[in-house]
Motif scaffolding. Structure first.
Motif, PDB file in Angstrom:
ATOM      1  N   ASP A  45       8.263  -1.706  -0.633  1.00 52.26           N
ATOM      2  CA  ASP A  45       8.128  -2.359   0.824  1.00 52.26           C
ATOM      3  C   ASP A  45       8.799  -1.696   1.593  1.00 52.26           C
ATOM      4  O   ASP A  45       9.631  -2.119   2.212  1.00 52.26           O
ATOM      5  N   ARG A  46       8.793  -0.154   1.918  1.00 50.88           N
ATOM      6  CA  ARG A  46       9.503   0.670   2.896  1.00 50.88           C
ATOM      7  C   ARG A  46       9.388   0.111   4.268  1.00 50.88           C
ATOM      8  O   ARG A  46      10.478   0.115   4.835  1.00 50.88           O
ATOM      9  N   ILE A  89       1.037  -1.286  -0.141  1.00 49.88           N
ATOM     10  CA  ILE A  89      -0.052   0.134  -0.031  1.00 49.88           C
ATOM     11  C   ILE A  89       0.899   1.273   0.000  1.00 49.88           C
ATOM     12  O   ILE A  89       1.929   1.336   0.793  1.00 49.88           O
ATOM     13  N   ASP A  90       0.349   2.427  -0.688  1.00 51.63           N
ATOM     14  CA  ASP A  90       1.135   3.556  -0.791  1.00 51.63           C
ATOM     15  C   ASP A  90       1.338   4.249   0.603  1.00 51.63           C
ATOM     16  O   ASP A  90       0.342   5.428   0.358  1.00 51.63           O
ATOM     17  N   ARG A  91       1.675   3.801   1.732  1.00 48.96           N
ATOM     18  CA  ARG A  91       1.806   4.582   2.820  1.00 48.96           C
ATOM     19  C   ARG A  91       2.246   5.854   2.566  1.00 48.96           C
ATOM     20  O   ARG A  91       1.702   7.011   3.371  1.00 48.96           O
ATOM     21  N   LEU A  93       9.113  -7.808  -7.826  1.00 50.67           N
ATOM     22  CA  LEU A  93      10.530  -7.995  -7.745  1.00 50.67           C
ATOM     23  C   LEU A  93      10.993  -8.217  -6.354  1.00 50.67           C
ATOM     24  O   LEU A  93      10.473  -7.474  -5.465  1.00 50.67           O
ATOM     25  N   VAL A  94      12.017  -8.858  -6.235  1.00 48.43           N
ATOM     26  CA  VAL A  94      12.502  -9.245  -4.760  1.00 48.43           C
ATOM     27  C   VAL A  94      13.861  -9.085  -4.877  1.00 48.43           C
ATOM     28  O   VAL A  94      14.562  -9.507  -5.621  1.00 48.43           O
ATOM     29  N   CYS A 154      16.149  -7.716   2.778  1.00 50.02           N
ATOM     30  CA  CYS A 154      15.549  -8.362   1.565  1.00 50.02           C
ATOM     31  C   CYS A 154      13.765  -7.543   1.530  1.00 50.02           C
ATOM     32  O   CYS A 154      13.485  -7.416   2.706  1.00 50.02           O
ATOM     33  N   PHE A 155      13.902  -6.936   0.418  1.00 48.17           N
ATOM     34  CA  PHE A 155      12.412  -6.281   0.108  1.00 48.17           C
ATOM     35  C   PHE A 155      12.040  -6.407  -1.149  1.00 48.17           C
ATOM     36  O   PHE A 155      12.597  -7.001  -1.926  1.00 48.17           O
TER      37      PHE A 155
END
Lengths: 145, 145
Positions: free
Chosen positions: B120-121, A119-121, B77-78, B98-99
């Motif tokens: 994925d911040r 989700i675009d937090r 993408l990982v 890892c994200f």
């Protein structure tokens, strides 16, 4: 199931959410699924969505981009909504928000078996910050999102 | 171009990035594109990727899930990498991270015309926090990501 069939099926799943027929999720979600790597029951998944709808009564799942293969769906969902209660750890301020979710699904036998959602937090944070600042200073922010 | 052709084309684009042949992006990216709603030139896009690679020399674009239609691609993408310099506003601490990135592309005439990317911040933040805490206390964190 062809990719066209799976796209149709996924759009029916979104209709189920948008029409608040959450008990019908039995037709679209496996008894147990993986959600961002965590195993949960369909009931737990349904409860998560129900909680989102309670916090955001005008939540509509709008598929801006939708791509399907024979067993996967990817969707860019865009939400234009006015949260009323805390959601995703954010405290709403009564203002309208616009943000996206990029979500991948793996289907098995026509029902969702795994979900990976981002989700675009940062967009939510920026909009809350801008509208809170505007409220405190009485000056319109230059930020537009 | 069929969806199979576009998937092949996108995998070649990832090879270009992973083999650091960034000047070859001319074959995969339009002269001008939209990136998260902002218009930029291919050179600016190339510079963004080059900056990521400078900050993270072992950055490899690994497609965990890839779905293509005739004109769109969606990819999860990982990244398993060890950033060396500041990236995305984060200060790395020398630990492996890892994200995931969930990214949608619209292609025109076989080249990327628009990109919508979410990273994925929170996963990056959690891993940096956990490893910094471990370093300061000397105790292994229970968090695993």
């Amino acid at each position: 199931m062809t990719s066209a069939d799976l796209e149709t099926r996924y759009r029916s799943y979104l209709d189920t959410l948008n029409e608040r027929r959450l008990d019908d999720l039995v037709h679209y979600v496996q008894d147990e699924l993986s959600y961002n790597g965590e195993t949960m029951t369909r009931r737990q998944y349904q409860d998560l969505i129900a909680a989102d709808i309670t916090a955001i009564p005008d939540l509509i799942f709008d598929a801006e981009i939708l791509i399907a293969s024979v067993d996967h769906v990817a969707c860019r969902l865009v939400f234009n909504c006015t949260p009323q209660h805390e959601f995703l750890g954010f405290s709403p301020n009564g203002e309208r928000l616009c943000f996206a979710e990029h979500v991948f699904y793996r289907f098995r036998d026509g029902r969702i078996a795994a979900v990976w959602s981002l989700i675009d937090r940062p967009a939510i944070e920026a909009q809350l910050r801008a509208s809170n600042k505007m409220a405190s200073t009485g000056v319109a922010s230059k930020e537009s999102i």
